[in-house]
Enzyme design. Structure first.
Site, mmCIF file in Angstrom:
data_model
loop_
_atom_site.group_PDB
_atom_site.id
_atom_site.type_symbol
_atom_site.label_atom_id
_atom_site.label_comp_id
_atom_site.label_asym_id
_atom_site.label_seq_id
_atom_site.Cartn_x
_atom_site.Cartn_y
_atom_site.Cartn_z
ATOM 1 N N TYR A 49 0.852 -1.183 0.000
ATOM 2 C CA TYR A 49 0.000 0.000 0.000
ATOM 3 C C TYR A 49 0.891 1.237 0.000
ATOM 4 C CZ TYR A 49 -4.001 -3.009 1.146
ATOM 5 O OH TYR A 49 -4.983 -3.970 1.125
ATOM 6 N N GLU A 50 0.396 2.333 -0.573
ATOM 7 C CA GLU A 50 1.259 3.487 -0.810
ATOM 8 C C GLU A 50 1.744 4.179 0.460
ATOM 9 O OE1 GLU A 50 -0.747 7.365 -2.120
ATOM 10 O OE2 GLU A 50 -2.039 5.846 -2.984
ATOM 11 N N SER A 51 1.113 3.909 1.607
ATOM 12 C CA SER A 51 1.575 4.508 2.858
ATOM 13 C C SER A 51 2.833 3.843 3.392
ATOM 14 C CB SER A 51 0.470 4.442 3.906
ATOM 15 O OG SER A 51 -0.028 3.112 4.024
ATOM 16 N N GLY A 52 3.247 2.704 2.800
ATOM 17 C CA GLY A 52 4.513 2.100 3.199
ATOM 18 C C GLY A 52 4.492 0.649 3.617
ATOM 19 N N THR A 80 7.016 6.286 2.328
ATOM 20 C CA THR A 80 6.239 6.349 1.091
ATOM 21 C C THR A 80 7.131 6.596 -0.128
ATOM 22 O OG1 THR A 80 4.275 7.140 2.256
ATOM 23 C CG2 THR A 80 4.391 7.582 -0.117
#
Length: 259
Positions: A49-52, A80
């Site tokens: 996921y793009e948050s890490g 990120t």
């Protein structure tokens, strides 16, 4: 077991995710399908996921990319910037799994506005990381419910490029990867036609007619020479999906259908 059209859509999308692949997941329908794949046919899929979070294994579906459930269940969490620069732009993402508000015949996506950009009828959530995912992932899957409002002849705004204007447009734009390889809806599955890269119907879900698909598409949709019928959801798939939705609803104080 009886099932809904939405369940058929989610199951069909989950089946497209190969075991062991690295998948960059969007929130909403893509996340539901990707996690169903993890719980059924693809236990070794790596969800990013793009948050890490890398290797996220949420017990309930996240409300957003900032949901703590993702970080708590991930193999690791990185900044990120590393997700985008090292993983995505570095060519390490096998599949980008995206939703959309509008999509056109070449798999271009709008998640920005409906109507005129400066005076929109509806202001949508926006791009997020979708343009980068659509541009740099090795392949892209798109999932959304089908209607003439969402499958449009011309997008109100191009948020994320699929196959551009068709043909070799994506190559001329310098975008790596194959671009969108499948659109999965509550009615059918579409794939890009070789050469033109226009999306055509390759499979109808059980009980769905060609006339229904035509009525729910804003362009003159075409059908492949050989159109198959999607296999019905199995008991294992439906049970896993419904349990996931029930856990999510209980965790977030929703009715089960809202999960």
């Amino acid at each position: 077991m009886a099932y809904s059209t939405n369940e058929m859509m989610t199951v069909a999308a989950a089946r497209r995710l190969k075991n062991g692949s690295v998948c960059f997941v969007g929130i909403g329908l893509p996340s539901k399908a990707a996690n169903l794949a993890r719980l059924t046919s693809s236990p070794d899929v790596v969800l990013i996921y793009e948050s890490g979070p890398i290797g996220a294994k949420p017990n309930v579906l996240p409300l957003s990319i900032g949901d703590g459930e993702l970080a708590e269940t991930a193999d690791t969490v990185v900044p990120t910037g590393e997700i985008f620069r090292y993983w995505l732009q570095g060519g390490r993402i096998d599949v980008g799994f995206l939703g959309a508000a509008q999509v056109d015949r070449f798999g271009n996506i709008n998640t920005t506005v409906v109507g005129d950009y400066h005076h929109p009828k509806v202001r949508l959530p926006g791009a997020g990381g979708a343009p980068e995912i659509a541009g740099s992932a090795k392949s892209v899957l798109i999932i959304l419910k089908q209607s003439s409002r969402s499958f449009v002849d011309k997008l109100d705004f191009i948020t994320s490029v699929g196959h551009g204007e068709g043909g070799d447009s994506r190559k001329r734009l310098g975008l790596p990867g194959a671009g969108p390889v499948g659109i999965i809806t509550d009615l059918c599955i579409m794939e890009p036609e070789e050469g033109t890269h226009e999306f055509v119907v390759t499979a109808l879900h059980p009980g769905v007619t060609r006339e229904q698909v035509v009525a729910a598409t804003g362009w003159a949709i075409r059908f492949a020479e050989q159109v198959s019928t999607t296999a019905e959801p199995s008991e294992v798939e439906l049970t896993a999906l419904r349990d996931l939705e029930a856990r999510t609803a209980a965790a977030h104080g929703q009715a089960p259908g809202e999960a």
